[in-house]
Design an enzyme around this catalytic site. Sequence first.
Site, PDB file in Angstrom:
ATOM      1  N   ASP A  28      74.698 -36.250   2.558  1.00  0.00           N
ATOM      2  CA  ASP A  28      74.925 -34.878   2.100  1.00  0.00           C
ATOM      3  C   ASP A  28      76.247 -34.660   1.372  1.00  0.00           C
ATOM      4  O   ASP A  28      76.247 -34.300   0.196  1.00  0.00           O
ATOM      5  CB  ASP A  28      74.791 -33.897   3.270  1.00  0.00           C
ATOM      6  N   CYS A  51      51.862 -23.207  -4.189  1.00  0.00           N
ATOM      7  CA  CYS A  51      51.198 -21.990  -3.726  1.00  0.00           C
ATOM      8  C   CYS A  51      52.079 -20.748  -3.898  1.00  0.00           C
ATOM      9  O   CYS A  51      51.585 -19.625  -3.909  1.00  0.00           O
ATOM     10  CB  CYS A  51      50.771 -22.138  -2.264  1.00  0.00           C
ATOM     11  N   CYS A 104      56.768 -19.929  -0.555  1.00  0.00           N
ATOM     12  CA  CYS A 104      58.216 -19.955  -0.326  1.00  0.00           C
ATOM     13  C   CYS A 104      58.938 -18.967  -1.230  1.00  0.00           C
ATOM     14  O   CYS A 104      59.894 -18.302  -0.807  1.00  0.00           O
ATOM     15  CB  CYS A 104      58.758 -21.371  -0.523  1.00  0.00           C
ATOM     16  N   CYS A 144      69.047 -20.441   6.879  1.00  0.00           N
ATOM     17  CA  CYS A 144      67.822 -19.665   6.676  1.00  0.00           C
ATOM     18  C   CYS A 144      66.639 -20.623   6.626  1.00  0.00           C
ATOM     19  O   CYS A 144      66.676 -21.622   5.912  1.00  0.00           O
ATOM     20  CB  CYS A 144      67.895 -18.868   5.372  1.00  0.00           C
ATOM     21  N   CYS A 164      55.857 -22.650   4.528  1.00  0.00           N
ATOM     22  CA  CYS A 164      55.314 -23.754   3.722  1.00  0.00           C
ATOM     23  C   CYS A 164      54.085 -24.356   4.396  1.00  0.00           C
ATOM     24  O   CYS A 164      54.138 -24.728   5.577  1.00  0.00           O
ATOM     25  CB  CYS A 164      56.372 -24.833   3.529  1.00  0.00           C
TER      26      CYS A 164
END
Length: 277
Positions: free
Chosen positions: A100, A157, A160, A205, A212
């Site tokens: 990260d 879709c 999100c 969050c 999903c």
Amino acid sequence: MEIDKLFTAAGAAAWGQVNYDDLKPCMTGAAQGRATELLGAAPGGVFIAAFPYYTEEGSGNLSHYAWGRDYHLAVTRRLEAVCDALREERPEYRFMALADNSPVPERPAARLAGIGLAGRNNMVIVPPYGSWVFLGAILTDLPLKTDSHPAPSCVGCGACVKACPTGALRRGDFTVCLSYLTQKKDPLNGWESAAVAEHDLIWGCDRCQAVCPYNREAVETALPEFRQDLLRRLEEEDVSGLSGKAFREKYAERAFTWRGPKPIERNLQLQKKRKKT
């Protein structure tokens, strides 16, 4: 050397490799310079791996990723075991484990390596674990070949995008993402404060992941760092009056400690005021 076995033994759900030149278009000049500086040599490639962290649902006010041990430390430790084996096999090359906070663009690397689907929410989806995965990388001067086709996109879709409370996904602006706002150290403006006050979490969050479809039947992790000693919630009494040092000592090896107690205290106060009105 069977690299598959090394990554499997390290707990990776999936892994791949990318030629460094293929990754350069996703990196700034500064990031490329830092990568060379960190490695102490011109990079030749990146190994990228995904580590699952999902556990059974539970109530709390911390993002799911912060329930267990700090993934920066956990993932780096697991990748170091791979690095040790690689160094023994190829002592003429260098291998550096990163997680990260590194110059390596992990999500683009994962997509180039084809280890998961590219989600509309910018997450990497690795069935059957969904997007509940941490990414880690091994930077090396060993020349690597990009060994897969780029990952396809999710079904698109739009769940999100619709669920994003601040419209960050629709706008393509991470600075209005609620996860970013809850961790922001600078003072929040009026609408930012209101957004955090209405949020159900004080850190992070999970809205885009919660809706999903790839996460509906996500398989739980087997990694103990993300299954044991879970901390789902913090209250005012847990952080009030703590100095930065005391906070980090009390919550050692937790992913939410890096900003210190102030943002969390602020977020708790904002939510408290909202509940009183």
